[in-house]
Design a protein around this motif. Structure first.
Motif, PDB file in Angstrom:
ATOM      1  N   SER A  32       0.838  -1.195   0.000  1.00 22.30           N
ATOM      2  CA  SER A  32       0.000   0.000   0.000  1.00 22.30           C
ATOM      3  C   SER A  32       0.877   1.250   0.000  1.00 22.30           C
ATOM      4  CB  SER A  32      -0.920  -0.005   1.222  1.00 22.30           C
ATOM      5  OG  SER A  32      -0.179   0.121   2.414  1.00 22.30           O
ATOM      6  N   PRO A  33       0.366   2.362  -0.503  1.00 34.56           N
ATOM      7  CA  PRO A  33       1.166   3.595  -0.610  1.00 34.56           C
ATOM      8  C   PRO A  33       1.633   4.167   0.718  1.00 34.56           C
ATOM      9  CG  PRO A  33      -0.777   3.707  -2.017  1.00 34.56           C
ATOM     10  CD  PRO A  33      -0.953   2.499  -1.152  1.00 34.56           C
ATOM     11  N   CYS A  34       1.012   3.763   1.824  1.00 32.44           N
ATOM     12  CA  CYS A  34       1.433   4.324   3.106  1.00 32.44           C
ATOM     13  C   CYS A  34       2.421   3.425   3.840  1.00 32.44           C
ATOM     14  CB  CYS A  34       0.222   4.617   3.998  1.00 32.44           C
ATOM     15  SG  CYS A  34      -0.763   3.167   4.366  1.00 32.44           S
ATOM     16  N   VAL A  35       2.802   2.291   3.244  1.00 35.10           N
ATOM     17  CA  VAL A  35       3.804   1.415   3.859  1.00 35.10           C
ATOM     18  C   VAL A  35       5.035   1.291   2.970  1.00 35.10           C
ATOM     19  CG1 VAL A  35       4.323  -0.935   4.663  1.00 35.10           C
ATOM     20  CG2 VAL A  35       2.105   0.108   5.195  1.00 35.10           C
ATOM     21  N   LEU A  36       4.842   0.925   1.715  1.00 33.41           N
ATOM     22  CA  LEU A  36       5.962   0.651   0.816  1.00 33.41           C
ATOM     23  C   LEU A  36       6.984   1.789   0.723  1.00 33.41           C
ATOM     24  CD1 LEU A  36       7.257  -1.321  -1.191  1.00 33.41           C
ATOM     25  CD2 LEU A  36       5.851  -0.285  -2.991  1.00 33.41           C
ATOM     26  N   PRO A  37       6.561   3.036   0.546  1.00 34.52           N
ATOM     27  CA  PRO A  37       7.570   4.104   0.420  1.00 34.52           C
ATOM     28  C   PRO A  37       8.417   4.301   1.675  1.00 34.52           C
ATOM     29  CG  PRO A  37       5.427   4.851  -0.367  1.00 34.52           C
ATOM     30  CD  PRO A  37       5.189   3.562   0.359  1.00 34.52           C
ATOM     31  N   LEU A  38       7.934   3.814   2.818  1.00 32.80           N
ATOM     32  CA  LEU A  38       8.644   4.024   4.074  1.00 32.80           C
ATOM     33  C   LEU A  38       9.588   2.884   4.432  1.00 32.80           C
ATOM     34  CD1 LEU A  38       5.653   5.389   6.185  1.00 32.80           C
ATOM     35  CD2 LEU A  38       7.353   6.692   4.915  1.00 32.80           C
ATOM     36  N   VAL A  39       9.636   1.844   3.598  1.00 29.11           N
ATOM     37  CA  VAL A  39      10.457   0.671   3.912  1.00 29.11           C
ATOM     38  C   VAL A  39      11.933   1.023   4.123  1.00 29.11           C
ATOM     39  CG1 VAL A  39      11.325  -1.534   3.015  1.00 29.11           C
ATOM     40  CG2 VAL A  39       8.890  -0.990   2.867  1.00 29.11           C
ATOM     41  N   PRO A  40      12.558   1.792   3.227  1.00 30.01           N
ATOM     42  CA  PRO A  40      13.974   2.139   3.480  1.00 30.01           C
ATOM     43  C   PRO A  40      14.168   2.854   4.807  1.00 30.01           C
ATOM     44  CG  PRO A  40      13.374   2.644   1.217  1.00 30.01           C
ATOM     45  CD  PRO A  40      12.098   2.321   1.927  1.00 30.01           C
ATOM     46  N   GLY A  41      13.239   3.743   5.157  1.00 27.95           N
ATOM     47  CA  GLY A  41      13.341   4.444   6.431  1.00 27.95           C
ATOM     48  C   GLY A  41      13.226   3.506   7.612  1.00 27.95           C
ATOM     49  N   TYR A  42      12.293   2.565   7.544  1.00 29.73           N
ATOM     50  CA  TYR A  42      12.142   1.583   8.620  1.00 29.73           C
ATOM     51  C   TYR A  42      13.417   0.768   8.780  1.00 29.73           C
ATOM     52  CZ  TYR A  42       7.081   2.287   9.020  1.00 29.73           C
ATOM     53  OH  TYR A  42       5.833   2.802   9.239  1.00 29.73           O
ATOM     54  N   LEU A  43      13.936   0.270   7.652  1.00 30.14           N
ATOM     55  CA  LEU A  43      15.137  -0.566   7.714  1.00 30.14           C
ATOM     56  C   LEU A  43      16.321   0.216   8.265  1.00 30.14           C
ATOM     57  CD1 LEU A  43      14.888  -2.582   4.366  1.00 30.14           C
ATOM     58  CD2 LEU A  43      14.334  -3.348   6.682  1.00 30.14           C
ATOM     59  N   SER A  44      16.429   1.475   7.863  1.00 29.86           N
ATOM     60  CA  SER A  44      17.512   2.308   8.369  1.00 29.86           C
ATOM     61  C   SER A  44      17.371   2.498   9.879  1.00 29.86           C
ATOM     62  CB  SER A  44      17.497   3.665   7.660  1.00 29.86           C
ATOM     63  OG  SER A  44      18.483   4.527   8.190  1.00 29.86           O
ATOM     64  N   TYR A  45      16.152   2.687  10.332  1.00 29.37           N
ATOM     65  CA  TYR A  45      15.905   2.966  11.746  1.00 29.37           C
ATOM     66  C   TYR A  45      16.158   1.745  12.611  1.00 29.37           C
ATOM     67  CZ  TYR A  45      14.078   6.224  15.177  1.00 29.37           C
ATOM     68  OH  TYR A  45      13.967   7.108  16.221  1.00 29.37           O
ATOM     69  N   VAL A  46      15.677   0.566  12.159  1.00 30.49           N
ATOM     70  CA  VAL A  46      15.783  -0.626  13.009  1.00 30.49           C
ATOM     71  C   VAL A  46      17.170  -1.259  12.965  1.00 30.49           C
ATOM     72  CG1 VAL A  46      13.326  -1.112  12.751  1.00 30.49           C
ATOM     73  CG2 VAL A  46      14.954  -2.227  11.212  1.00 30.49           C
ATOM     74  N   LEU A 184       2.667  -9.619   5.517  1.00 29.43           N
ATOM     75  CA  LEU A 184       3.153  -8.253   5.693  1.00 29.43           C
ATOM     76  C   LEU A 184       4.642  -8.222   6.025  1.00 29.43           C
ATOM     77  CD1 LEU A 184       2.681  -5.191   6.046  1.00 29.43           C
ATOM     78  CD2 LEU A 184       1.893  -5.663   8.374  1.00 29.43           C
ATOM     79  N   GLY A 185       5.101  -9.197   6.794  1.00 30.08           N
ATOM     80  CA  GLY A 185       6.473  -9.169   7.304  1.00 30.08           C
ATOM     81  C   GLY A 185       7.522  -9.786   6.392  1.00 30.08           C
ATOM     82  N   LEU A 186       7.128 -10.799   5.609  1.00 33.38           N
ATOM     83  CA  LEU A 186       8.111 -11.455   4.746  1.00 33.38           C
ATOM     84  C   LEU A 186       8.768 -10.498   3.763  1.00 33.38           C
ATOM     85  CD1 LEU A 186       9.485 -14.118   4.085  1.00 33.38           C
ATOM     86  CD2 LEU A 186       7.602 -14.641   2.500  1.00 33.38           C
ATOM     87  N   ALA A 191      13.479  -7.579   1.835  1.00 35.36           N
ATOM     88  CA  ALA A 191      14.108  -6.290   1.555  1.00 35.36           C
ATOM     89  C   ALA A 191      15.369  -6.110   2.376  1.00 35.36           C
ATOM     90  CB  ALA A 191      13.132  -5.159   1.848  1.00 35.36           C
ATOM     91  N   ALA A 192      15.383  -6.659   3.593  1.00 33.72           N
ATOM     92  CA  ALA A 192      16.540  -6.512   4.467  1.00 33.72           C
ATOM     93  C   ALA A 192      17.743  -7.302   3.956  1.00 33.72           C
ATOM     94  CB  ALA A 192      16.185  -6.969   5.885  1.00 33.72           C
ATOM     95  N   VAL A 193      17.498  -8.506   3.443  1.00 36.00           N
ATOM     96  CA  VAL A 193      18.632  -9.347   3.034  1.00 36.00           C
ATOM     97  C   VAL A 193      19.021  -9.140   1.575  1.00 36.00           C
ATOM     98  CG1 VAL A 193      18.078 -11.102   4.753  1.00 36.00           C
ATOM     99  CG2 VAL A 193      17.110 -11.299   2.470  1.00 36.00           C
ATOM    100  N   ALA A 194      18.153  -8.513   0.803  1.00 37.71           N
ATOM    101  CA  ALA A 194      18.469  -8.266  -0.610  1.00 37.71           C
ATOM    102  C   ALA A 194      17.958  -6.887  -1.000  1.00 37.71           C
ATOM    103  CB  ALA A 194      17.846  -9.347  -1.488  1.00 37.71           C
TER     104      ALA A 194
END
Length: 250
Positions: A32-46, A184-186, A191-194
């Motif tokens: 969804s548009p409110c999750v996918l664009p934020l993935v890099p930010g989430y990965l950077s944060y966690v 949702l999580g897979l 994205a984290a490993v590749a």
């Protein structure tokens, strides 16, 4: 004996039909548009790795951060599923009526997800107080994601919770939302490993996100119609007959 109980639970007609739908609902939520664009930010944060260094970061650290983040929101969503499943058990006498009402709401939310009813499904609550960056703060960020982004992914999560209510069991309701969290999580873990490879796939989805959302919305509408018309219970009955004659291999 425990194995037999597990077989009967997983191979029940309702779960055979509901589990793949829950996984697909999770995938739709991720894209969804409110999750996918934020993935890099989430990965950077966690992971505590800056966005520009994500592609070169160690896979082990990336995977650990993503897994802890996923565990955080899975704990939140699983509690929702257990709660709705328990409500279905407590309100067994009125389950048919309530299931049809929830089915109607699922249809409305599916239509909203396609964009027909406006963009209220893309709203979310945000917490201004952020957890510590890095692995230590990853589970807490997952919890905050589970609470704060619920309005955003509400249509898909509501459909899964409607199915959990129909199960009339806290355990089965929890299992359904675990399946939702798997969908949702897979992609977060992939994205984290590749990360570099996944950027291309994410780009394609972002360019075609309207059609992705429409397909997801139509899936929700179909589930809602099955619940409202009672066809869901008929399908469950047919699957229960089939599963009662099915013997899993060893």
């Amino acid at each position: 004996m425990a194995a037999g109980t597990l077989d009967r639970t997983v191979l029940s007609g309702a779960l055979l039909l509901a589990l793949p739908i829950a996984v697909l609902a999770g995938l739709v939520s991720f894209f969804s548009p409110c999750v996918l664009p934020l993935v890099p930010g989430y990965l950077s944060y966690v992971t505590g790795v800056s966005g520009t260094d994500l592609a070169e970061a160690r896979r082990g650290r990336m995977a650990a951060g993503a897994a802890l983040f996923v565990a955080g929101f899975t704990a939140v969503f699983t509690s929702y599923g257990a709660l709705f499943g328990n409500f279905g058990f407590v309100l067994e006498e009125h389950r048919e009526t309530i299931t049809r009402v929830l089915g109607g709401l699922t249809i409305v939310m599916g239509l909203a997800f396609t964009g027909i009813l406006g963009g209220f499904t893309q709203r979310e609550f945000r917490f201004h107080r952020r957890p510590t960056t890095g692995l230590a703060g990853a589970p807490l960020l997952g919890v905050l994601f589970g609470i704060g982004w619920t309005p955003c992914i509400g249509p898909t999560l509501a459909a899964v919770n409607a199915l959990a209510f129909n199960e009339a069991s806290a355990g089965r309701g929890a299992l359904l939302t675990v399946a939702y969290c798997l969908g949702l999580g897979l992609p977060f873990l992939l994205a984290a490993v590749a990360f570099r490879r996944m950027l291309g796939a994410f780009g394609w989805v972002r360019r075609h996100h309207v059609w992705v959302m429409r397909a997801g919305g139509l899936m929700l509408v179909a589930v809602g119609l099955l619940l409202v018309t009672g066809l869901w219970d008929r399908l469950i009955g047919d699957l229960q007959v089939w599963s009662s004659t099915f013997t899993p291999g060893i």
